[in-house]
Write a protein that holds these residues in place. Structure first.
Motif, PDB file in Angstrom:
ATOM      1  N   CYS A  49       0.985  -1.274  -0.104  1.00  0.00           N
ATOM      2  CA  CYS A  49      -0.038  -0.072   0.034  1.00  0.00           C
ATOM      3  C   CYS A  49       0.984   1.461  -0.120  1.00  0.00           C
ATOM      4  O   CYS A  49       0.558   2.253  -0.587  1.00  0.00           O
ATOM      5  CB  CYS A  49      -1.029  -0.163   1.057  1.00  0.00           C
ATOM      6  SG  CYS A  49      -2.287  -1.127   1.114  1.00  0.00           S
ATOM      7  N   LEU A 103      -9.513  -0.106   0.729  1.00  0.00           N
ATOM      8  CA  LEU A 103      -8.740  -0.340  -0.427  1.00  0.00           C
ATOM      9  C   LEU A 103      -9.856  -0.309  -1.619  1.00  0.00           C
ATOM     10  O   LEU A 103      -9.488  -0.181  -2.818  1.00  0.00           O
ATOM     11  CB  LEU A 103      -8.179  -1.791  -0.538  1.00  0.00           C
ATOM     12  CG  LEU A 103      -6.967  -1.809   0.231  1.00  0.00           C
ATOM     13  CD1 LEU A 103      -6.556  -3.447   0.151  1.00  0.00           C
ATOM     14  CD2 LEU A 103      -5.994  -1.259  -0.437  1.00  0.00           C
ATOM     15  N   SER A 109      -9.807  -4.786  -3.625  1.00  0.00           N
ATOM     16  CA  SER A 109      -8.712  -5.224  -2.448  1.00  0.00           C
ATOM     17  C   SER A 109      -8.440  -6.484  -2.844  1.00  0.00           C
ATOM     18  O   SER A 109      -7.423  -7.081  -2.235  1.00  0.00           O
ATOM     19  CB  SER A 109      -9.296  -5.255  -1.033  1.00  0.00           C
ATOM     20  OG  SER A 109     -10.291  -6.250  -0.901  1.00  0.00           O
TER      21      SER A 109
END
Length: 463
Positions: A49, A103, A109
């Motif tokens: 991330c 996300l 995600s």
């Protein structure tokens, strides 16, 4: 895998105390291992991330790692496993959902909420099936809830290319399956280790039991030897006295003969005395010979468990005769009512141990001196072969009845009782002879045992 586990073993034991059972220690290590694996997954996702500048979502996996560190530190110092357990399972269930939400939802995600399934595995450490089912229900509810709110997560979707999203799915499935497999492998390895340790302990117990049984056999033989010494001493003493008396009478006879003082009446008196002395010595020595033969048969049978034919009543009589000294000391009368036509093709040594221990048990525990003490041995022969052993002694209370066949249980602890006699009898009957042994109450007082033997195992013949 085992080499890897050895490196983290100190971490897996941070919750253990000296009072914990092996099962509790395995629960501790399983939960900690789960937390470490999910933290490694969190580190992977947090780094990905940050690499893609998804800072809000990156907070979630790092938060999981941070809470895990705090939680395990708390566990190390307090040993409060229940609190740490609940904290770890809760964050393992909820944080994957929040990570997925930030996300951009399930698709964006790569189905990150699937990580929550590991919380279900963590619930196994609770040791309660119903609570584990509750955590499974919460996981299913969370999955449904994540589907219902998935549209609200769309604003957080930064629009990564499809290749990245597919990559996320691949990473999630591979890592989650890897974590689940690793947890399962750890669980199986732990159980296998415990199984091997248990098997080793059982083997050691069996060896110890064999040693104890042999020592108990020697103890019963010791009782036989003690009784034998006492019983043989009497006829030998009478024989020695009789021989001395015969020698004295012969000297008198010889002296009177030399002095021409031997009359016909005196000669007849001498002959009568000699006959009585010889008969007395013969009877006493015959008793000693019978006793020695009985002892020889029983002692040999106790060491060599060969199968052969033997008359059960006569064999039990020889066992009773061997304990005559101890029985006389407690004024015990034994009535052997076994049918004298019954011949068994079995193991006399086993029967010797059974009846020796039963008789010794009655002598030691049931009877007091100076009372009308009786042991009755009877039998039934229908579709089964049943031997009843009863004494009219003190009996046992209901609490002791439940433990009477347990190893090392005795009411004479510190007074010569080993607590193995009836346990050995039980094992000999149930394991060696394939029969059953039941406790019986004797009215108005006393204790009895019912020995049931299968004729297909114990060949009964009418002789």
């Amino acid at each position: 895998m085992n080499k890897y586990l050895n490196y983290i073993l100190p971490l897996l034991t941070i919750a253990d105390t000296s009072s914990n059972t092996e099962t509790e220690k395995r629960q501790h290590s399983f939960l900690i291992y789960m937390g470490l694996l999910m933290s490694m997954g969190g580190l992977l996702w947090g780094t990905l991330c940050l690499y893609h500048d998804i800072y809000l979502a990156a907070i979630v996996p790092y938060t999981y790692i941070f809470i895990t560190i705090l939680n395990f530190t708390y566990l190390y110092f307090t040993k409060n496993f229940q609190v740490s357990q609940n904290i770890q399972i809760i964050i393992s269930l909820l944080l994957p959902f929040f990570f997925q939400f930030f996300l951009g939802g399930f698709i964006a995600s790569g189905g990150n909420v699937l990580w929550s399934v590991i919380a279900v595995f963590g619930s196994f450490t609770i040791g309660d099936k119903r609570k584990s089912l509750l955590w499974l229900f919460l996981f299913i509810s969370l999955m449904i809830f994540s589907g219902l709110v998935d549209s609200y997560a769309k604003p957080y979707d930064i629009g990564l290319p499809e290749g990245y999203i597919i990559g996320f799915f691949v990473i999630n499935f591979i890592v989650i399956i890897g974590v689940v497999f690793s947890l399962y492998y750890y669980f199986v390895s732990s159980e296998e280790k415990v199984r091997l340790e248990l098997q080793e302990s059982l083997e050691k117990l069996e060896q110890a039991q064999k040693i104890l049984i042999e020592s108990e056999k020697m103890a019963s033989l010791g009782s036989l030897v003690s009784g034998m010494a006492h019983e043989i001493n009497t006829p030998l003493g009478v024989g020695l006295t009789g021989i001395s008396q015969i020698d004295h009478e012969l000297n008198k006879l010889e002296s009177n003969y030399k002095e021409n003082m031997l009359t016909e009446e005196a000669l007849k008196a001498y002959i009568s005395i000699m006959k009585k002395l010889v008969q007395t010595i013969r009877d006493r020595l015959n008793n000693a010979v019978t006793l020695v033969k009985s002892f020889k048969d029983i002692s040999v049978d106790q060491h060599f468990e060969d199968q052969r034919e033997f008359n059960l009543k006569q064999y039990v009589d020889s066992i009773i005769f061997s304990f005559q000294s101890q029985l006389n000391d407690k004024q015990v009368k034994v009535n052997n009512s076994i049918n004298d036509s019954i011949v068994l093709d079995s193991y006399p040594g086993i029967f010797s141990q059974i009846f020796s221990n039963l008789i010794l048990n009655s002598i030691k525990h049931a009877f007091e001196e100076g009372e009308d003490n009786v042991i009755n041995i009877t039998m039934e022969l229908t579709n089964q072969f049943i031997i009843h052993y009863r004494d009219n002694g003190k009996g046992v209370n209901s609490e002791h009845e439940k433990k009477i066949f347990d190893p090392f249980f005795t009411t004479k602890r510190g007074q010569g009782g080993s607590g193995l006699g009836l346990h050995i009898v039980y094992n000999l009957i149930t394991r060696q002879l394939g029969g059953t042994l039941k406790l019986m109450k004797v009215s108005p007082h006393g204790l009895g045992f019912s020995i049931t033997l299968d004729p297909s195992i114990i060949k009964v013949k009418h002789g």
